[in-house]
Design an enzyme around this catalytic site. Structure first.
Site: not given
Ligand code: FPP
Length: 264
Positions: A38, A86
């Site tokens: 996250d 998501n």
């Molecule tokens: C949450 O952070 C993260 C996600 C929903 C996506 C996670 C994906 C990756 C780290 C890359 C994946 C890579 C591969 C190879 C599959 P957020 O966007 O909710 O962050 P925030 O809470 O700061 O907005």
């Protein structure tokens, strides 16, 4: 082994960590580590970049963390890459997130193979775009015979959905008279989950300071040790992981009993 890591990785691990790593390897390692990655959005926002830039940087952390976890002897690493919730995000962001497995695997698959990593996935693959599904399937096929660490991507994964599907499958067995209602045990449910072939996670890590499970492995995490760090996922590095595993090794896991002075 650590020297191999230092040679291979582009992001050098400071040599002061070498001693700590040697001590770490002497103690029981968590067999299965699950991570809620996250903070990508906030990482991007801090830099006045679009959110997708955070996800892209997060992909590099996936590579770094995978190599490190494999190096220190973790057997299964499950990464929450895309939840069933998501899909509520803007289309542009979803499209980008769906392209990341393809980019990650086309860039790093040879390195995963070289490191004997086996790629797997939990989640509902049918609902993923064909290019995402194909990339993951290709990696799973290419690494199917590897017997090193399992890199398990949770893609389009939601724990309540998984449990509901497991309950349906067990109910079907009862209705087909293949099992007795009275013979249903916790093991029956466990074996009906997408993780049936994996041990439950010993350690759950969530980055970015959020302290919740967000529908991730609710059944499997029943006895996991939980670790929350303020570090945003794109900034998460080997030292952060080392700190968490050291802390884990100093905990007393009792599984509800009064016994055991040290981690098992
Ligand atoms: C949450 O952070 C993260 C996600 C929903 C996506 C996670 C994906 C990756 C780290 C890359 C994946 C890579 C591969 C190879 C599959 P957020 O966007 O909710 O962050 P925030 O809470 O700061 O907005």
């Amino acid at each position: 082994m650590f020297d191999k890591l230092l040679r291979k990785k582009t992001t050098a691990v400071p040599s002061t960590l070498k001693e700590r790593l040697n001590v770490l390897k002497e103690k029981p390692m968590p067999t299965h580590v699950a991570i809620i990655m996250d903070g990508n959005g906030r990482w991007a926002k801090q830099r006045k970049l679009p959110r997708i830039a955070g996800h892209h940087e997060g992909m590099k952390t996936v590579r770094k963390t995978t190599l490190f976890a494999s190096e220190i002897g973790i057997r299964v690493l499950t990464l929450y890459a895309f939840s069933t919730e998501n899909w509520k995000r803007p289309k542009r962001e979803i499209d980008f997130l769906m392209k990341l497995p393809g980019e990650f695997l086309s860039t790093y698959l040879p390195e995963l193979v070289e490191n004997n990593v086996k790629v797997e996935m939990i989640g509902t693959a049918e609902l993923l775009p064909a290019h995402t599904k194909d990339a993951i399937e290709k990696a799973m096929n290419a690494t199917a015979h590897n017997d090193g660490m399992i890199l398990n991507f949770a893609m389009n994964y939601g724990s309540r959905f998984e449990i509901a599907e497991a309950v349906k499958a067990v109910a079907q067995q009862v209705s087909d008279n293949t099992i007795e209602l009275s013979s249903i045990t916790e093991e029956t449910i466990s074996t009906a989950l997408m993780t049936s072939h994996l041990p439950d996670p010993d350690l759950l890590i969530r980055t970015s300071g959020e302290v919740r499970l967000s529908n991730f492995m609710l059944w499997q995490l029943a006895y996991a040790e939980l670790a929350f760090t303020e570090v945003l996922w794109p900034d998460f590095n080997e030292e952060n992981m080392l700190n968490i595993v050291e802390d884990y090794q100093n905990r007393n896991r009792r599984f509800g009993s009064l016994e055991g002075d040290e981690i098992k």
